[in-house]
Design an enzyme around this catalytic site. Sequence first.
Site, PDB file in Angstrom:
ATOM      1  N   CYS A  86       0.835  -1.202   0.000  1.00 38.28           N
ATOM      2  CA  CYS A  86       0.000   0.000   0.000  1.00 38.28           C
ATOM      3  C   CYS A  86       0.876   1.261   0.000  1.00 38.28           C
ATOM      4  O   CYS A  86       1.491   1.571  -1.006  1.00 38.28           O
ATOM      5  CB  CYS A  86      -0.965  -0.048   1.181  1.00 38.28           C
ATOM      6  SG  CYS A  86      -2.354   1.085   0.997  1.00 38.28           S
ATOM      7  N   HIS A 203      -3.576  -5.675   1.112  1.00 41.60           N
ATOM      8  CA  HIS A 203      -2.886  -5.870   2.392  1.00 41.60           C
ATOM      9  C   HIS A 203      -2.868  -7.341   2.806  1.00 41.60           C
ATOM     10  O   HIS A 203      -3.745  -7.771   3.568  1.00 41.60           O
ATOM     11  CB  HIS A 203      -3.613  -5.084   3.489  1.00 41.60           C
ATOM     12  CG  HIS A 203      -3.404  -3.612   3.425  1.00 41.60           C
ATOM     13  ND1 HIS A 203      -2.330  -2.992   4.007  1.00 41.60           N
ATOM     14  CD2 HIS A 203      -4.120  -2.635   2.840  1.00 41.60           C
ATOM     15  CE1 HIS A 203      -2.396  -1.682   3.800  1.00 41.60           C
ATOM     16  NE2 HIS A 203      -3.479  -1.440   3.084  1.00 41.60           N
ATOM     17  N   GLU A 205      -1.025  -8.711   4.981  1.00 43.64           N
ATOM     18  CA  GLU A 205      -0.759  -8.849   6.426  1.00 43.64           C
ATOM     19  C   GLU A 205      -2.040  -8.788   7.247  1.00 43.64           C
ATOM     20  O   GLU A 205      -2.061  -9.199   8.399  1.00 43.64           O
ATOM     21  CB  GLU A 205       0.250  -7.777   6.883  1.00 43.64           C
ATOM     22  CG  GLU A 205      -0.322  -6.388   7.139  1.00 43.64           C
ATOM     23  CD  GLU A 205      -0.619  -5.601   5.866  1.00 43.64           C
ATOM     24  OE1 GLU A 205      -0.517  -6.162   4.753  1.00 43.64           O
ATOM     25  OE2 GLU A 205      -0.969  -4.407   5.993  1.00 43.64           O
TER      26      GLU A 205
END
Lengths: 239, 83
Positions: A86, A203, A205
Site C-alpha cells: 500500500c 494488504h 498482512e
Amino acid sequence: MLTVAVVRFPGSNCDVDALRAVERVGVMAQFVWHRDTSLHGADIVILPGGFSYGDYLRSGAIARFSPVMQAVQRHAADGGPVLGICNGFQILCEAHLLPGALLRNAGLAFVSKPVDVVVERTATAFTSVFEPGVRLRLPVAHGDGRFVAAEDTLRMLEAEGRVVLRYVPATEESPLQPNPNGSANHIAGISNATGTVVGLMPHPERVADPLLGVPDGLGFFTSLAAWRPPVSTLSTPNP
Amino acid sequence: MSYRVQVRVMPRGGLLDPQGQAVEHALSALGFPDASAVRVGRAIELEVAAESRREAEARVRQMCDKLLANPVTEDYLLEVGES
C-alpha cells in the site's frame, strides 16, 4: 537465520500487523525507524502501509528521502528483497525502485473492502509458494491506488511478466469493480525484473491470521520465510 | 539575490484527473455548466537564493525533477520573480 526489518515512518499504521505476520511464519522481525541509516543486518525489508509524512505533496514522496531509504536503496541494489504494501508500494514507486506511480482512485473515494486478485508472477521473493493463476481475496484500503505508467512501461511490465497481482477483470455491469481504483491493466501489484522488489496495493498482512477468516495473505509471508540469499552474495560466512 | 519562484504542477494531459472531473460536476450543479476541461493541480511558492534569474530557474527545475513534481504523471511550469 532470516531477519526482517519493518520500516516505521511517521504515519505508518500497518507496521504491527506486518511484524506479526512475519513472526507467524517463524521469522524474526524488528522495527527500523525512518531516521535509522542502517537496516541492522536484516535480510528482508517490509515497507508497511499507512500515511507516511501525512501523504504530504504526494503519497510516498517525502518518505522516499528519509535516511532509512538510502539503506533500503542499497539493500535492493544488492539483490535484497523488499516488499512494499500500500503506502509502501507508493514509496517504492516514488523511490524509482519500481516503475509507474499510484494516483488518486478513479472514483475519488477512499476504498476499504476485500477484493479478488489473481496471483500472476510467482517467481518473486514474496509469491513463490503460490500456484500461478490462484485467486485470493485480500483487503484493500487506499485513496491513491490507481496504478499508472507510460504506455511503453506497461508493455514492458506485461511482456516481462512482472505483474504480480491483478484485480479480477472487470465485468460489463460494473466497469470499476472489482478493480477498485481504475488501475491500468487492472494491476494490483508489480515486481522489479528479478522479483526481489515487490509492491502490492492489497494488504496480505491483514489476512494472515486464521483467527480472522481464510488466511489468503499468509502465502506472501511463507514465501518470504522460504527465501534464501544467493550464495554468491553472502559476505559474512556463518561460524 | 533572492528570487521568488512560483511552481505550477499539473497532472499530465491525457491522464484521468478525477479531481478535475468532480470539480467540473460540482460547478455544473452550482449553475456553471459553461465550465469545462477542469483540471486540478498544485501551486508551490518558494524563495531561492541565486546569483541570477537563470540560476534560480535552473535550481528550481532540479527541485521539481527530484521532488516537487512526479515526472511519471505531472508537468510543471515556473515563474521566476524578484523578491
